[in-house]
Design a protein around this motif. Structure first.
Motif, mmCIF file in Angstrom:
data_model
loop_
_atom_site.group_PDB
_atom_site.id
_atom_site.type_symbol
_atom_site.label_atom_id
_atom_site.label_comp_id
_atom_site.label_asym_id
_atom_site.label_seq_id
_atom_site.Cartn_x
_atom_site.Cartn_y
_atom_site.Cartn_z
ATOM 1 N N THR A 63 0.828 -1.204 0.000
ATOM 2 C CA THR A 63 0.000 0.000 0.000
ATOM 3 C C THR A 63 0.863 1.255 0.000
ATOM 4 N N VAL A 64 0.423 2.242 -0.756
ATOM 5 C CA VAL A 64 1.048 3.563 -0.750
ATOM 6 C C VAL A 64 -0.001 4.568 -0.272
ATOM 7 N N TYR A 65 0.468 5.564 0.452
ATOM 8 C CA TYR A 65 -0.428 6.544 1.067
ATOM 9 C C TYR A 65 -0.092 7.957 0.591
ATOM 10 N N LEU A 66 -1.101 8.808 0.650
ATOM 11 C CA LEU A 66 -0.878 10.236 0.441
ATOM 12 C C LEU A 66 -1.631 10.980 1.533
ATOM 13 N N GLN A 67 -0.878 11.498 2.487
ATOM 14 C CA GLN A 67 -1.462 12.315 3.546
ATOM 15 C C GLN A 67 -1.542 13.748 3.042
ATOM 16 N N MET A 68 -2.746 14.294 3.032
ATOM 17 C CA MET A 68 -2.961 15.632 2.494
ATOM 18 C C MET A 68 -3.477 16.532 3.616
ATOM 19 N N ASN A 69 -2.702 17.521 3.957
ATOM 20 C CA ASN A 69 -3.069 18.478 5.002
ATOM 21 C C ASN A 69 -3.237 19.866 4.406
ATOM 22 N N SER A 70 -3.892 20.730 5.146
ATOM 23 C CA SER A 70 -4.100 22.124 4.723
ATOM 24 C C SER A 70 -4.649 22.181 3.307
ATOM 25 N N LEU A 71 -5.671 21.393 3.064
ATOM 26 C CA LEU A 71 -6.215 21.302 1.710
ATOM 27 C C LEU A 71 -6.811 22.629 1.260
ATOM 28 N N LYS A 72 -6.656 22.887 -0.025
ATOM 29 C CA LYS A 72 -7.140 24.113 -0.645
ATOM 30 C C LYS A 72 -8.152 23.760 -1.727
ATOM 31 N N PRO A 73 -9.014 24.665 -2.089
ATOM 32 C CA PRO A 73 -9.961 24.384 -3.180
ATOM 33 C C PRO A 73 -9.257 23.961 -4.467
ATOM 34 N N GLU A 74 -8.079 24.487 -4.710
ATOM 35 C CA GLU A 74 -7.359 24.122 -5.938
ATOM 36 C C GLU A 74 -6.787 22.708 -5.891
ATOM 37 N N ASP A 75 -6.863 22.040 -4.739
ATOM 38 C CA ASP A 75 -6.450 20.639 -4.665
ATOM 39 C C ASP A 75 -7.554 19.693 -5.126
ATOM 40 N N MET A 76 -8.726 20.227 -5.353
ATOM 41 C CA MET A 76 -9.854 19.394 -5.753
ATOM 42 C C MET A 76 -9.603 18.778 -7.121
ATOM 43 N N ALA A 77 -9.720 17.444 -7.182
ATOM 44 C CA ALA A 77 -9.418 16.706 -8.402
ATOM 45 C C ALA A 77 -9.701 15.224 -8.165
ATOM 46 N N VAL A 78 -9.612 14.464 -9.234
ATOM 47 C CA VAL A 78 -9.553 13.014 -9.107
ATOM 48 C C VAL A 78 -8.083 12.647 -8.918
ATOM 49 N N TYR A 79 -7.806 11.883 -7.885
ATOM 50 C CA TYR A 79 -6.436 11.488 -7.570
ATOM 51 C C TYR A 79 -6.219 10.037 -7.990
ATOM 52 N N TYR A 80 -5.105 9.828 -8.679
ATOM 53 C CA TYR A 80 -4.753 8.513 -9.190
ATOM 54 C C TYR A 80 -3.423 8.065 -8.599
ATOM 55 N N CYS A 81 -3.322 6.796 -8.260
ATOM 56 C CA CYS A 81 -2.001 6.266 -7.962
ATOM 57 C C CYS A 81 -1.509 5.495 -9.183
ATOM 58 N N ALA A 82 -0.211 5.389 -9.298
ATOM 59 C CA ALA A 82 0.392 4.785 -10.466
ATOM 60 C C ALA A 82 1.723 4.157 -10.088
ATOM 61 N N ALA A 83 2.135 3.186 -10.892
ATOM 62 C CA ALA A 83 3.382 2.470 -10.640
ATOM 63 C C ALA A 83 4.293 2.568 -11.851
ATOM 64 N N THR A 84 5.570 2.761 -11.579
ATOM 65 C CA THR A 84 6.571 2.800 -12.639
ATOM 66 C C THR A 84 7.711 1.861 -12.291
ATOM 67 N N THR A 85 8.337 1.299 -13.321
ATOM 68 C CA THR A 85 9.491 0.444 -13.106
ATOM 69 C C THR A 85 10.780 1.253 -12.956
ATOM 70 N N SER A 86 10.682 2.566 -13.149
ATOM 71 C CA SER A 86 11.858 3.397 -12.970
ATOM 72 C C SER A 86 12.328 3.350 -11.532
ATOM 73 N N ARG A 87 13.641 3.328 -11.345
ATOM 74 C CA ARG A 87 14.214 3.363 -10.000
ATOM 75 C C ARG A 87 14.355 4.794 -9.493
ATOM 76 N N ASN A 88 14.096 5.734 -10.384
ATOM 77 C CA ASN A 88 14.199 7.141 -10.020
ATOM 78 C C ASN A 88 12.826 7.714 -9.707
ATOM 79 N N ILE A 89 12.838 8.873 -9.054
ATOM 80 C CA ILE A 89 11.597 9.617 -8.859
ATOM 81 C C ILE A 89 11.313 10.338 -10.169
ATOM 82 N N VAL A 90 10.263 9.935 -10.866
ATOM 83 C CA VAL A 90 9.946 10.503 -12.169
ATOM 84 C C VAL A 90 8.573 11.157 -12.117
ATOM 85 N N VAL A 91 8.427 12.230 -12.889
ATOM 86 C CA VAL A 91 7.191 13.015 -12.801
ATOM 87 C C VAL A 91 6.315 12.892 -14.041
#
Length: 124
Positions: free
Chosen positions: A78-106
């Motif tokens: 399991t992976v988590y996303l703790q979201m604090n101090s939420l703003k109206p602009e954070d409103m969205a559909v949130y997706y988790c995803a997996a990559t085989t990259s060993r790096n942090i990729v955006v």
């Protein structure tokens, strides 16, 4: 094939908190770098955060730094996303995803497995 299922979305007032979870179907979950993305209506999907396979490295979009925290528990697949101090602009559909990259990729195109998404609504 890795199946991902998000949960934890909902309605929250501005300034509030939510914790999203993403459960993976495979025990090889620990071999993937995991990321969270979001997509608001009329906008492109954007990177939010990512965590390396061990949890030792993380990366965040500038817009969420200091407010969101990504983490993972490989014993629970399991992976988590703790979201604090939420703003109206954070409103969205949130997706988790997996990559085989060993790096942090955006780049979304670098992630090979995606969940169905969970809605986060922030009221002002």
């Amino acid at each position: 094939q890795v199946q991902l299922e998000e949960s934890g979305g909902g309605l929250v007032q501005a300034g509030g908190s939510l914790r999203l979870s993403c459960a993976a179907s495979r025990r090889t979950f620990s071999s993937y770098t995991m990321g969270w993305f979001r997509q608001a209506p009329g906008k492109e999907r954007e990177f939010v955060a990512a965590v390396s396979w061990s949890g030792g490295r993380t990366g965040y979009a500038d817009s969420v730094k200091g407010r969101f925290t990504i983490s993972r528990d490989n014993t629970k697949n399991t992976v988590y996303l703790q979201m604090n101090s939420l703003k109206p602009e954070d409103m969205a559909v949130y997706y988790c995803a997996a990559t085989t990259s060993r790096n942090i990729v955006v780049g979304a195109h670098l992630y090979v497995y995606w969940g169905q998404g969970t809605q986060v609504t922030v009221s002002s």
